[in-house]
Design an enzyme around this catalytic site. Sequence first.
Site, short mmCIF file in Angstrom:
data_model
loop_
_atom_site.label_atom_id
_atom_site.label_comp_id
_atom_site.label_asym_id
_atom_site.label_seq_id
_atom_site.Cartn_x
_atom_site.Cartn_y
_atom_site.Cartn_z
N SER A 14 44.29 134.26 -9.26
CA SER A 14 45.15 134.28 -10.45
C SER A 14 45.07 132.98 -11.25
CB SER A 14 46.60 134.54 -10.04
OG SER A 14 47.07 133.50 -9.21
N GLY A 15 44.24 132.04 -10.84
CA GLY A 15 44.12 130.77 -11.53
C GLY A 15 43.13 130.80 -12.68
N TYR A 140 42.66 115.31 -0.44
CA TYR A 140 42.04 116.48 -1.08
C TYR A 140 40.52 116.37 -1.05
CZ TYR A 140 40.79 119.70 -4.89
OH TYR A 140 40.24 120.71 -5.64
N ASP A 278 43.34 104.59 -19.64
CA ASP A 278 42.26 105.51 -19.98
C ASP A 278 41.65 106.19 -18.75
OD1 ASP A 278 42.11 105.48 -22.73
OD2 ASP A 278 40.77 103.76 -22.81
#
Length: 322
Positions: A14-15, A140, A278
């Site tokens: 669903s992403g 991650y 940045d």
Amino acid sequence: MSGDKMIILVTGGSGLVGKAIQTIVEKEKRPNEEWIFVRSKDADLSDREQTKALFDRHHPTHVIHLAAMVGGLFHNMSHNLDFLRTNIHINDNVLQTSYETGVVKVVSCLSTCIFPDKTSYPIDETMIHNGPPHPSNFGYSYAKRLIDIANRGYHEQHGCCYTSVVPCNVFGPYDNFSLESSHVIPALIRRMHDLIEKDNSEQAEFTVLGSGKPLRQFIYSLDLAKLFLWVLREYNSVEPIILSVDEADEVSISTAAECVAKAFDFRGRLTYDTSKADGQFKKTASNAKLRHHLPDFKFTPFKQAIAETVNWFKLNRSSARL
């Protein structure tokens, strides 16, 4: 891969990327392919028994593995252990259950953020394990890197065709437009939309965070979906492959902001808040390997892809992820 019926299970269906793949396959309507798009509500993939039950329910022959625990910069920084453990469990459950149930092929999704923090550019597929990732998201990153290690292990020990892709910055319909956790393009679109609802006069000012000078490669989700399908059907190496636009198509954040403003027909002016960080100036990735296989692939022009995404958001704001 014509002939036998393929049953393709898409985790994280669903992403942003899952929805793009769904859009493309619905246009193609290949009779020998059955597609099943599942969400976190359908099964907690960090749970072994729920993962097994999902596979027993659908009996996939192929898997596109997009599901992951994801989050913004600050969530990563404060929960690196959670990101490591949850994603290790998800990935191990999906790959091991695929092996145990005879899945023919698995294509997993990695990310350019898993590359070493200190590296040379352009980055390519051989450099993933060349040094530690950025400390902000090491949990991650290492969990994602382990997919590549596992793919090699399943291939060497069991002869499995499990592989992975590494997209550059993805954007498009069904993106996450949350002001707290979205990436740069959906954030620009959401903030521009909110400003225009209040003021679209020549006196209106839209502030871009940072100098606007950093360069990024952006890939339209529908282009990435087409490349995912090519990998599923045609690419049979366990070695990862970067799915990115050409190096020449790198654009500055200021160019991205200007394209968003034009797509909205914004009448005011853009300003830049240089007191905001940045980040990295560039993260250039080489798509030489992809171009070796698909020299004639046509990417959607950036301005067109931005305009299509803006139009989708304007039409679907009430149901978009905000």
